[in-house]
Structures are given as C-alpha cells and as structure tokens.
Motif scaffolding. Structure first.
Motif, PDB file in Angstrom:
ATOM      1  N   GLU A 180       0.843  -1.197   0.000  1.00 32.28           N
ATOM      2  CA  GLU A 180       0.000   0.000   0.000  1.00 32.28           C
ATOM      3  C   GLU A 180       0.875   1.243   0.000  1.00 32.28           C
ATOM      4  OE1 GLU A 180      -3.404   0.248   0.415  1.00 32.28           O
ATOM      5  OE2 GLU A 180      -4.067  -1.738   1.070  1.00 32.28           O
ATOM      6  N   GLY A 181       0.647   2.147  -0.961  1.00 26.81           N
ATOM      7  CA  GLY A 181       1.443   3.358  -1.071  1.00 26.81           C
ATOM      8  C   GLY A 181       0.915   4.501  -0.231  1.00 26.81           C
ATOM      9  N   LEU A 182       1.797   5.457   0.053  1.00 31.76           N
ATOM     10  CA  LEU A 182       1.425   6.649   0.804  1.00 31.76           C
ATOM     11  C   LEU A 182       0.554   7.567  -0.050  1.00 31.76           C
ATOM     12  CD1 LEU A 182       4.848   7.598   2.445  1.00 31.76           C
ATOM     13  CD2 LEU A 182       3.030   6.182   3.400  1.00 31.76           C
ATOM     14  N   SER A 183      -0.243   8.395   0.600  1.00 28.94           N
ATOM     15  CA  SER A 183      -1.057   9.371  -0.106  1.00 28.94           C
ATOM     16  C   SER A 183      -0.186  10.549  -0.540  1.00 28.94           C
ATOM     17  CB  SER A 183      -2.192   9.865   0.798  1.00 28.94           C
ATOM     18  OG  SER A 183      -1.658  10.578   1.899  1.00 28.94           O
ATOM     19  N   LYS A 184      -0.776  11.504  -1.249  1.00 27.89           N
ATOM     20  CA  LYS A 184      -0.022  12.650  -1.757  1.00 27.89           C
ATOM     21  C   LYS A 184       0.639  13.448  -0.643  1.00 27.89           C
ATOM     22  CE  LYS A 184      -2.926  13.304  -5.849  1.00 27.89           C
ATOM     23  NZ  LYS A 184      -3.950  14.169  -6.493  1.00 27.89           N
TER      24      LYS A 184
END
Length: 320
Positions: A152-156
């Motif tokens: 899962e990637g980080l948000s902006k």
C-alpha cells in the motif's frame, strides 16, 4: 517527507537515506544509469538487476521492489486512489507459495510487514537500451496471501492509513485477477475471444433489467450519450444480490467501457449526479472530458439513480 521514517528504529543511516530518495523522487521517471551512478559514487544501492526484490546485505529488511511489465512473475497492475495512494499485489520470489521462506528476499518483505518498515517501489517503463523506471515512492507491506504481497502506497501528503478498509475499490481491482474462482473459469487452453463473448453475455444476463433501462434512458448511455444498443450495458449501482437488486433506480445504462470503469471504482457520481473520475481517468484524453458531466436523468423521478446507493458506491471507490 513522511515523519514516519523518523519513528522507525533499527534502520541504518544508509537504509533511511535510500528510503528518503524514493519519497523525494516520487512521481519521477529515472534511468537505471542514474541509480547505478548513485550506488557507485555514494555507495547507496536502490535496487538490483538480478532480483525484483532488493534486500541489501546490511539489513534484514527488504529495501525496494520493482515490477516489470510482461515479467516472469504475475504481478498485478498498480491501482491508484483519488488521494494519491496506491496498492499493488506483488508476487514473491519463486512461483511456489509454499517455498516463500526459502528465499531471503521474501523473508525481508515479511519482516517489513511485521515491523511496518516501508519499501521503495519502482515500475519498469523502458527496456534496453536506456532502461527507465517510474518511482512510485514508499509503500507498506500489509498482507501476504498465496504468494502475493499487498503493498500500500502513501497518499499525496505522505500519510499512511493503516486502518484502510479491507474491501476498498483499489484493493478489489488489484486482486481481481488473482481470484482463484476466476482462474477456474479461465482454462489456460481456452480461446480468449470465446471467454470475452461469455463475459459480455454474463453481464447482459439480466435481460429484463437491461431492457427496462434501455426504455428508461431512451436507449442512450446516460453519461456519454452513445446510442448504439450493442455497446450499452446495464450497470448495477449497488452490487447484484438477487432479483430485488434489479430495480431501475439501482441501475445505470452505460457504454460498455464506462460500465467497466464504474464497476472498478474508477468512475463514480456525486450527489448532483455529476461524474467523478479517478487520477488515471483524469490523465486520459479520452475520459478527462467526462469530469463533472451530469447524468441524463430519467423523466420519472422514481427511476432516477438511488442517491444512497450512489453514496455507497463513491465511498467504496474512494471519492467520499
């Protein structure tokens, strides 16, 4: 820069510096030559050409993963969310899930999952000569299942939502093709066109529901205005759960490609029935023009799309 890196203990300075590089270069395309130069001049290796998972010798944790289009492993495509975060089902080293722990690379990712240590994520975009990668930034390994690591990637804004709902749209899209039931349906020797025709037939199987929507929407796609009946499909707003789901207010008449995008959560509608588009669609010349376009509503208010069902859909899709 995510403050979360400052709270992780047990990582060497070079490991933290490498992770910071991934976040600082997020969204950029970099060459393999540039990364190799960084390794040669500053002794900071970011990835390895030998393996998709890079676990440096100085750490028990994996540092990065890279996915290759048409590579030897069945990695799923990265799926993006409206807040800039992303999710990917990334396959382990070795095709046999039972052999996961025989490989130090897999064990490095498992340790990242256990201790919530992020990894850098690269997508190969250009082959030799002049290999290039897109840098997605940092991601967290959140689960492992039958050979697939969920990353899962980080948000902006650099946030990581550890309590993200298990069944959000991006994760469903990412895991769709790894569904074992689907694998049973698609035999390796089956003609793909035949499967496509069966898929279309299945989507249109609710004949009465589709016919009702064709009448309600004057045989035109409610968003694009397409008036070719063969290209129009009946989309359920709330998932089909039996005949009671076939109320016209739970349906939208959509062009087949828009139906697919709606089902995948890349397209939804706000409380005013205006189109909401995911980042992928906003970046597309073909679909960006649909942003904010209002549905051509049925004349009968009783047949208009159910507002509560639309709210549930856009919440699931990450727009609310």
């Amino acid at each position: 820069m995510p403050e979360i890196l400052d709270t992780i203990e047990g990582l060497s300075n070079v490991h933290v510096a490498a992770l910071r590089w991934f976040e600082e270069r997020r969204g950029e395309r970099v060459s393999w030559a540039e990364m190799k130069e960084l390794a040669d001049e500053k002794d900071m290796r970011l990835s390895t050409a030998a393996k998709g998972i890079y676990k440096p010798s100085y750490s028990d944790y994996a540092l990065s993963v890279r996915t290759v289009q048409d590579g030897p492993y069945p990695d799923r495509e990265v799926q993006y969310r409206p807040d800039g975060s992303w999710v990917c089902q990334y396959f382990q080293e070795n095709p046999d899930p039972s052999l996961r722990d025989n490989y130090y690379t897999n064990k490095g990712l498992m340790l990242c999952m256990e201790h919530e240590v992020p990894v850098g994520f690269l997508i190969k975009r250009k082959s030799k000569p002049g290999v290039e990668y897109d840098v997605l930034g940092l991601g967290f390994v959140t689960s492992w299942d039958e050979g697939y690591f969920t990353i899962e990637g980080l948000s902006k804004n650099g946030e990581y939502k550890a309590d993200r709902p298990e069944k959000d749209a991006a994760k469903c899209r990412s895991s769709l093709l790894s569904d074992p039931d689907l694998e049973e349906i698609i035999d390796a020797t089956e003609d793909r066109r035949e499967f496509q025709f069966r898929s279309v037939a299945t989507r249109r199987g609710q004949a009465g529901f589709r016919n009702g929507l064709l009448t309600t929407y004057d045989s035109k796609c409610c968003l694009s205005g397409c008036d070719v009946p063969a290209a129009l499909e009946a989309a359920h707003i709330a998932p089909y759960m039996g005949d009671h789901s076939n109320k016209l207010s739970n349906g939208l008449l959509l062009r087949s490609d828009l139906h697919t995008l709606f089902d995948l959560g890349l397209l939804s509608f706000d409380e005013n029935y205006c189109a909401l588009l995911s980042p992928e669609l906003l970046a597309s010349h073909q679909y960006a023009e649909l942003k904010g376009r209002r549905i051509n509503l049925p004349r009968s208010t009783g047949d208009q799309p159910d507002s509560a069902a639309l709210l549930d859909h856009r919440s699931w899709a990450g727009f609310a």
